[in-house]
Design a protein around this motif. Structure first.
Motif, PDB file in Angstrom:
ATOM      1  N   GLN A   1       0.801  -1.216   0.000  1.00  0.00           N
ATOM      2  CA  GLN A   1       0.000   0.000   0.000  1.00  0.00           C
ATOM      3  C   GLN A   1       0.841   1.277   0.000  1.00  0.00           C
ATOM      4  O   GLN A   1       0.293   2.376  -0.101  1.00  0.00           O
ATOM      5  CB  GLN A   1      -0.913   0.004   1.231  1.00  0.00           C
ATOM      6  N   VAL A   2       2.157   1.112   0.143  1.00  0.00           N
ATOM      7  CA  VAL A   2       3.054   2.268   0.222  1.00  0.00           C
ATOM      8  C   VAL A   2       4.207   2.076  -0.747  1.00  0.00           C
ATOM      9  O   VAL A   2       5.090   1.245  -0.517  1.00  0.00           O
ATOM     10  CB  VAL A   2       3.613   2.453   1.645  1.00  0.00           C
ATOM     11  N   PRO A   3       4.253   2.803  -1.841  1.00  0.00           N
ATOM     12  CA  PRO A   3       5.360   2.665  -2.784  1.00  0.00           C
ATOM     13  C   PRO A   3       6.557   3.530  -2.381  1.00  0.00           C
ATOM     14  O   PRO A   3       6.517   4.283  -1.412  1.00  0.00           O
ATOM     15  CB  PRO A   3       4.759   3.159  -4.097  1.00  0.00           C
ATOM     16  N   ASP A   4       7.642   3.387  -3.140  1.00  0.00           N
ATOM     17  CA  ASP A   4       8.733   4.375  -3.159  1.00  0.00           C
ATOM     18  C   ASP A   4       9.588   4.429  -1.904  1.00  0.00           C
ATOM     19  O   ASP A   4      10.176   5.460  -1.614  1.00  0.00           O
ATOM     20  CB  ASP A   4       8.184   5.783  -3.446  1.00  0.00           C
ATOM     21  N   ILE A   5       9.684   3.349  -1.162  1.00  0.00           N
ATOM     22  CA  ILE A   5      10.663   3.285  -0.078  1.00  0.00           C
ATOM     23  C   ILE A   5      11.143   1.840   0.027  1.00  0.00           C
ATOM     24  O   ILE A   5      10.345   0.902  -0.038  1.00  0.00           O
ATOM     25  CB  ILE A   5      10.088   3.788   1.269  1.00  0.00           C
ATOM     26  N   ALA A   6      12.444   1.670   0.139  1.00  0.00           N
ATOM     27  CA  ALA A   6      13.006   0.333   0.292  1.00  0.00           C
ATOM     28  C   ALA A   6      12.627  -0.227   1.660  1.00  0.00           C
ATOM     29  O   ALA A   6      12.480   0.515   2.637  1.00  0.00           O
ATOM     30  CB  ALA A   6      14.519   0.379   0.151  1.00  0.00           C
ATOM     31  N   ILE A   7      12.467  -1.546   1.729  1.00  0.00           N
ATOM     32  CA  ILE A   7      12.090  -2.199   2.982  1.00  0.00           C
ATOM     33  C   ILE A   7      13.069  -3.334   3.262  1.00  0.00           C
ATOM     34  O   ILE A   7      13.717  -3.865   2.356  1.00  0.00           O
ATOM     35  CB  ILE A   7      10.652  -2.745   2.936  1.00  0.00           C
ATOM     36  N   GLY A   8      13.176  -3.693   4.539  1.00  0.00           N
ATOM     37  CA  GLY A   8      14.072  -4.781   4.888  1.00  0.00           C
ATOM     38  C   GLY A   8      13.720  -5.390   6.229  1.00  0.00           C
ATOM     39  O   GLY A   8      13.036  -4.775   7.055  1.00  0.00           O
ATOM     40  N   THR A   9      14.193  -6.613   6.444  1.00  0.00           N
ATOM     41  CA  THR A   9      14.047  -7.281   7.737  1.00  0.00           C
ATOM     42  C   THR A   9      15.376  -7.211   8.471  1.00  0.00           C
ATOM     43  O   THR A   9      16.433  -7.387   7.898  1.00  0.00           O
ATOM     44  CB  THR A   9      13.635  -8.748   7.573  1.00  0.00           C
ATOM     45  N   ALA A  10      15.295  -6.977   9.788  1.00  0.00           N
ATOM     46  CA  ALA A  10      16.507  -6.833  10.581  1.00  0.00           C
ATOM     47  C   ALA A  10      16.303  -7.451  11.966  1.00  0.00           C
ATOM     48  O   ALA A  10      16.090  -6.739  12.919  1.00  0.00           O
ATOM     49  CB  ALA A  10      16.903  -5.359  10.698  1.00  0.00           C
ATOM     50  N   VAL A  11      16.384  -8.768  12.050  1.00  0.00           N
ATOM     51  CA  VAL A  11      16.570  -9.770  11.010  1.00  0.00           C
ATOM     52  C   VAL A  11      15.658 -10.953  11.311  1.00  0.00           C
ATOM     53  O   VAL A  11      15.163 -11.098  12.426  1.00  0.00           O
ATOM     54  CB  VAL A  11      18.040 -10.279  10.928  1.00  0.00           C
ATOM     55  N   VAL A  12      15.479 -11.825  10.277  1.00  0.00           N
ATOM     56  CA  VAL A  12      14.696 -13.048  10.446  1.00  0.00           C
ATOM     57  C   VAL A  12      15.633 -14.175  10.901  1.00  0.00           C
ATOM     58  O   VAL A  12      16.606 -14.468  10.220  1.00  0.00           O
ATOM     59  CB  VAL A  12      14.008 -13.448   9.132  1.00  0.00           C
ATOM     60  N   PRO A  13      15.362 -14.810  12.042  1.00  0.00           N
ATOM     61  CA  PRO A  13      16.187 -15.945  12.469  1.00  0.00           C
ATOM     62  C   PRO A  13      16.026 -17.130  11.533  1.00  0.00           C
ATOM     63  O   PRO A  13      14.923 -17.423  11.059  1.00  0.00           O
ATOM     64  CB  PRO A  13      15.649 -16.283  13.866  1.00  0.00           C
ATOM     65  N   THR A  14      17.119 -17.825  11.272  1.00  0.00           N
ATOM     66  CA  THR A  14      17.098 -18.898  10.285  1.00  0.00           C
ATOM     67  C   THR A  14      16.684 -20.252  10.840  1.00  0.00           C
ATOM     68  O   THR A  14      16.002 -21.028  10.163  1.00  0.00           O
ATOM     69  CB  THR A  14      18.481 -19.036   9.630  1.00  0.00           C
TER      70      THR A  14
END
Length: 305
Positions: free
Chosen positions: A54-67
């Motif tokens: 619903q929100v364009p134009d910004i990079a996103i990331g996870t910090a962090v997903v446990p493996t």
């Protein structure tokens, strides 16, 4: 400077709506990226899929997903689905081992061979994120798998790495590292040289080094330091972060938190970039006027490029 913000973990029945609003505000304010932790609340990738659609134009990331709790094939499938919801070239998948107390005491997995686990995990995860089939047989994983999730291009991976072995693995096999509770001197003397040399030896591009830290512009430094010490006390007791604090020569999280006037905060963030970080992600740990002031300073730094 590439400057991001750490999003607040959604809570309550309207948490995803508020996360979407926060992501939209971060984009409108001019942040380059917005990151969400994955701890014991909502699933970070699912939440980012909802908000970013619903929100364009910004990079996103996870910090962090446990493996450990996720099969690498399942995580690749979920990450590619999130990338599909967000749109091309927006998602960075930050992953990490987590900590022995979490993996063994809470999830019940064996944490005795974390480097072997991560080597094999990346052998499955990375090709699947790139859209390639995997046929892999190791000590911990045997996988024959191909995903059909649509979408062009891969999903970049950052490996949370603090020790030398994990930093070298991150340099050889991933797009870089995402840090927490790690200061400028440690980045300069340990993180950047180790991961950069490993990437160069593997003939890979220069790695991304994403530094996330608590940050606050305030006139009441002592009160903010006390608040940071309380909010982030748990990290001072975890061995991997404690080792970084000892390298940095500080006593606790309140010493790593970037607190002070605009000039002081700007100088410490600039020092992080000078030390070798490629991106800074601020965790604004109070609300109100101080939070607004801090976010405004961070986006002013982002606008400098």
């Amino acid at each position: 400077m590439r400057i991001g913000t750490l999003l607040n973990a959604p809570s309550g029945p309207d948490g995803l709506r508020r996360l979407t609003d926060e992501l939209r505000r971060s984009a409108e304010e001019g942040f380059d990226s917005a990151w969400l932790s994955h701890i014991f609340g909502v699933d970070a990738l699912t939440a980012l899929a909802v908000a970013s659609s619903q929100v364009p134009d910004i990079a996103i990331g996870t910090a962090v997903v446990p493996t450990y709790p996720r099969h690498p094939g399942a995580l690749a499938q979920q990450a590619r689905t999130t990338a599909l919801a967000a749109g091309p070239n927006r998602l960075t998948l930050g992953i990490g081992l987590s900590h022995r107390i979490v993996i063994e005491n809470m999830f019940g997995y064996d944490f005795d061979r974390p480097t072997r686990h991560m080597k094999e995990y990346l052998s499955v995860l990375v090709p699947l994120l790139e859209g390639s089939p995997v046929s892999y047989s190791g000590e911990m994983y045997t996988v024959n798998l191909q995903l059909s999730v649509p979408g062009e291009g891969g999903v970049p991976v950052l490996l949370a790495a603090l020790g030398s072995q994990m930093l070298r693995l991150a340099g050889r096999r991933t797009d870089g590292t995402v840090l927490w509770m790690t200061g400028a001197a440690t980045i300069r003397d340990h993180i950047a040289p180790t991961i950069t040399a490993a990437a160069a030896a593997a003939d890979r591009p220069a790695p991304r080094i994403v530094c996330a830290l608590p940050v606050l512009v305030t006139d009441d430094v002592e009160a903010a330091r006390q608040k940071a010490g309380e909010n982030f006390a748990a990290y001072g007791a975890l061995p991997s972060y404690r080792a970084m604090m000892e390298r940095e020569g500080v006593d606790g999280p309140e010493d790593l938190a970037i607190i002070g006037s605009e000039k002081q905060v700007s100088a410490r963030i600039e020092a992080i970039f000078e030390a070798g970080a490629t991106e800074f992600v601020g965790s604004v740990f109070v609300g109100g006027d101080e939070a607004a002031h801090t976010r405004a300073l961070l986006t002013s730094l982002a606008s400098k490029g």
